[in-house]
Design an enzyme around this catalytic site. Structure first.
Site, mmCIF file in Angstrom:
data_model
loop_
_atom_site.group_PDB
_atom_site.id
_atom_site.type_symbol
_atom_site.label_atom_id
_atom_site.label_comp_id
_atom_site.label_asym_id
_atom_site.label_seq_id
_atom_site.Cartn_x
_atom_site.Cartn_y
_atom_site.Cartn_z
ATOM 1 N N ASP A 24 0.834 -1.206 0.000
ATOM 2 C CA ASP A 24 0.000 0.000 0.000
ATOM 3 C C ASP A 24 0.871 1.260 0.000
ATOM 4 O OD1 ASP A 24 -2.401 1.358 -0.040
ATOM 5 O OD2 ASP A 24 -2.666 1.299 2.139
ATOM 6 N N ARG A 37 -1.093 9.174 -10.029
ATOM 7 C CA ARG A 37 -1.066 7.963 -9.198
ATOM 8 C C ARG A 37 -0.389 6.791 -9.909
ATOM 9 N NH1 ARG A 37 -4.343 7.470 -4.804
ATOM 10 N NH2 ARG A 37 -4.524 5.249 -5.226
ATOM 11 N N HIS A 41 2.211 3.451 -8.997
ATOM 12 C CA HIS A 41 1.986 2.021 -9.285
ATOM 13 C C HIS A 41 3.153 1.449 -10.099
ATOM 14 C CE1 HIS A 41 -1.872 2.327 -7.489
ATOM 15 N NE2 HIS A 41 -2.453 3.013 -8.467
ATOM 16 N N LEU A 135 11.115 -20.459 -5.066
ATOM 17 C CA LEU A 135 10.195 -19.551 -4.361
ATOM 18 C C LEU A 135 8.841 -19.683 -5.025
ATOM 19 C CD1 LEU A 135 9.800 -16.896 -2.462
ATOM 20 C CD2 LEU A 135 10.048 -15.639 -4.591
ATOM 21 N N ARG A 192 2.249 -4.811 6.137
ATOM 22 C CA ARG A 192 1.487 -3.795 5.402
ATOM 23 C C ARG A 192 2.297 -2.514 5.370
ATOM 24 N NH1 ARG A 192 -4.732 -2.524 4.624
ATOM 25 N NH2 ARG A 192 -4.507 -0.724 3.273
ATOM 26 N N ARG A 198 -4.801 -1.992 8.911
ATOM 27 C CA ARG A 198 -5.975 -2.827 8.658
ATOM 28 C C ARG A 198 -5.631 -3.897 7.633
ATOM 29 N NH1 ARG A 198 -7.987 2.466 6.927
ATOM 30 N NH2 ARG A 198 -7.441 2.769 4.730
ATOM 31 N N GLU A 211 1.694 -13.294 12.238
ATOM 32 C CA GLU A 211 2.260 -12.132 12.936
ATOM 33 C C GLU A 211 2.147 -10.909 12.024
ATOM 34 O OE1 GLU A 211 3.368 -12.120 16.055
ATOM 35 O OE2 GLU A 211 3.067 -14.284 16.292
HETATM 36 C C1 IPE Z 1 -5.301 -2.788 -0.005
HETATM 37 O O1 IPE Z 1 -5.026 -1.441 -0.246
HETATM 38 C C2 IPE Z 1 -5.281 -3.556 -1.266
HETATM 39 C C3 IPE Z 1 -3.991 -3.651 -1.933
HETATM 40 C C4 IPE Z 1 -2.839 -3.271 -1.460
HETATM 41 C C5 IPE Z 1 -4.030 -4.267 -3.218
HETATM 42 P P1 IPE Z 1 -6.180 -0.361 -0.363
HETATM 43 O O2 IPE Z 1 -5.502 0.943 -0.521
HETATM 44 O O3 IPE Z 1 -7.166 -0.744 -1.398
HETATM 45 O O4 IPE Z 1 -6.881 -0.489 1.063
HETATM 46 P P2 IPE Z 1 -7.921 0.487 1.806
HETATM 47 O O5 IPE Z 1 -9.030 0.767 0.853
HETATM 48 O O6 IPE Z 1 -7.179 1.734 2.154
HETATM 49 O O7 IPE Z 1 -8.346 -0.268 3.009
HETATM 50 C C1 IPE Z 2 -1.704 0.201 -3.329
HETATM 51 O O1 IPE Z 2 -1.478 1.568 -3.385
HETATM 52 C C2 IPE Z 2 -1.931 -0.396 -4.683
HETATM 53 C C3 IPE Z 2 -3.319 -0.786 -4.945
HETATM 54 C C4 IPE Z 2 -4.287 -0.813 -4.077
HETATM 55 C C5 IPE Z 2 -3.622 -1.193 -6.299
HETATM 56 P P1 IPE Z 2 -2.671 2.590 -3.328
HETATM 57 O O2 IPE Z 2 -3.081 2.904 -4.723
HETATM 58 O O3 IPE Z 2 -3.760 2.126 -2.450
HETATM 59 O O4 IPE Z 2 -1.946 3.850 -2.682
HETATM 60 P P2 IPE Z 2 -2.549 4.870 -1.621
HETATM 61 O O5 IPE Z 2 -3.073 4.080 -0.477
HETATM 62 O O6 IPE Z 2 -3.624 5.630 -2.340
HETATM 63 O O7 IPE Z 2 -1.378 5.727 -1.252
HETATM 64 MG MG MG Z 3 -4.157 2.363 -0.478
#
Ligand code: IPE
Ligand code: IPE
Ligand code: MG
Length: 265
Positions: A24, A37, A41, A135, A192, A198, A211
């Site tokens: 994330d 954004r 990615h 792996l 995470r 979460r 864990e």
């Molecule tokens: C969780 O991230 C899903 C992935 C990392 C693929 P999100 O950014 O979607 O999670 P929320 O919506 O903040 O909980």
């Molecule tokens: C995680 O990064 C990747 C996916 C959920 C696809 P985010 O896109 O959720 O990045 P933030 O949480 O907005 O920074």
């Molecule tokens: Mg996110």
């Protein structure tokens, strides 16, 4: 099918066999740099490549990465479409390399929304790499823990209609072979990145005794040192699986005594 790792006391102070990561923070990484954004990615894909390598170097056996959740379909269509494109590119470009590095690829999730091409590449990639043992890399795409549990339960009852009879009890062990990750032990360590604390519907069933390690580091900035910090934190934990600390210590003591006796003979 593995015996669930939470049913026995694993050795402590070892590298986790199975690490699962919620990747994330890509969007925030980009925002901090006034970039779109998708730039975050793209950097995130580079981090995946580095982490696969770092996991191999640390003898991790299973690396499971949450790439796209069943709820991520709620994002703006342009972002969903860009993410699909990145997934497609990664499959087209990386599968050969994965195979050369003796990595087994698995993809879990409801792939139906990604289109035929992605489905075909996943099937071909999984077949090509099926025999690799260095792996196991699992990508969770359009994956949700609830979806997985519901699907497994339905599949179980379809295969065992007699279990609908109240006199035939349904056990967790009966359902487990039908889960998407029945080929792997449960994750030992869940990481995470990105600061949220979460689970966001990742592997729900399998995380019963996993864990947790949360870090503010955004996924594009995560690297081998950050992985080491997570593993070091894991190694300080005592995994009790419902038992007392004394029981866990005694099991470990007996195991070490057995090992020493074997070494001496
Ligand atoms: C969780 O991230 C899903 C992935 C990392 C693929 P999100 O950014 O979607 O999670 P929320 O919506 O903040 O909980
Ligand atoms: C995680 O990064 C990747 C996916 C959920 C696809 P985010 O896109 O959720 O990045 P933030 O949480 O907005 O920074
Ligand atoms: Mg996110």
């Amino acid at each position: 099918m593995f015996v669930a790792s939470s049913r026995s006391v694993p050795d402590a102070l070892l590298v986790p066999r199975h690490i699962a990561i919620i990747m994330d923070g890509n969007g925030r990484w980009a925002k901090q740099r006034f970039l779109p954004r998708v730039a975050g990615h793209k950097r995130g894909v580079d981090t995946v490549r580095k982490l696969v390598q770092a996991s191999i170097e640390r003898s991790v056996e299973y690396l499971t990465l949450f790439a796209f959740s069943s709820e991520n379909w709620r994002r703006p269509p342009e972002e969903v479409s860009l993410l699909k494109g990145l997934f497609l590119n990664a499959l087209e470009q990386e599968i050969e390399q994965l195979h050369k590095n003796k990595i087994r690829l698995k993809v879990i999730g409801d792939l139906s929304g990604f289109g035929a091409r992605i489905g075909e590449l996943v099937a071909a990639g999984e077949t090509l790499t099926a025999g690799n043992t260095r792996l196991t890399l699992t990508i969770a795409a359009s994956y949700g823990g609830r979806w997985d549990i519901m699907r497994a339960t339905r599949a179980y009852f379809q295969a065992h209609p007699e279990a609908l009879d109240e006199k035939a009890p349904v056990t967790p062990e009966a359902i487990e072979p039908y889960l998407s990750m029945a080929y792997a032990p449960e994750p030992d360590l869940y990481i995470r990145t990105g600061g949220e604390k979460r689970v966001s519907n990742f592997l729900l069933w399998q995380m019963a005794y996993t864990e947790f390690y949360f870090t503010d580091t955004l996924w594009p900035d995560f690297n081998a040192q950050a992985l080491d910090a997570a593993i070091a934190s894991y190694q300080l934990r005592e995994r009790r699986f419902g038992r007392t600390s004394e029981q866990v210590q005694a099991t470990r003591f007996n195991r070490n005594a057995e090992k020493n006796a074997e070494g001496a003979s």
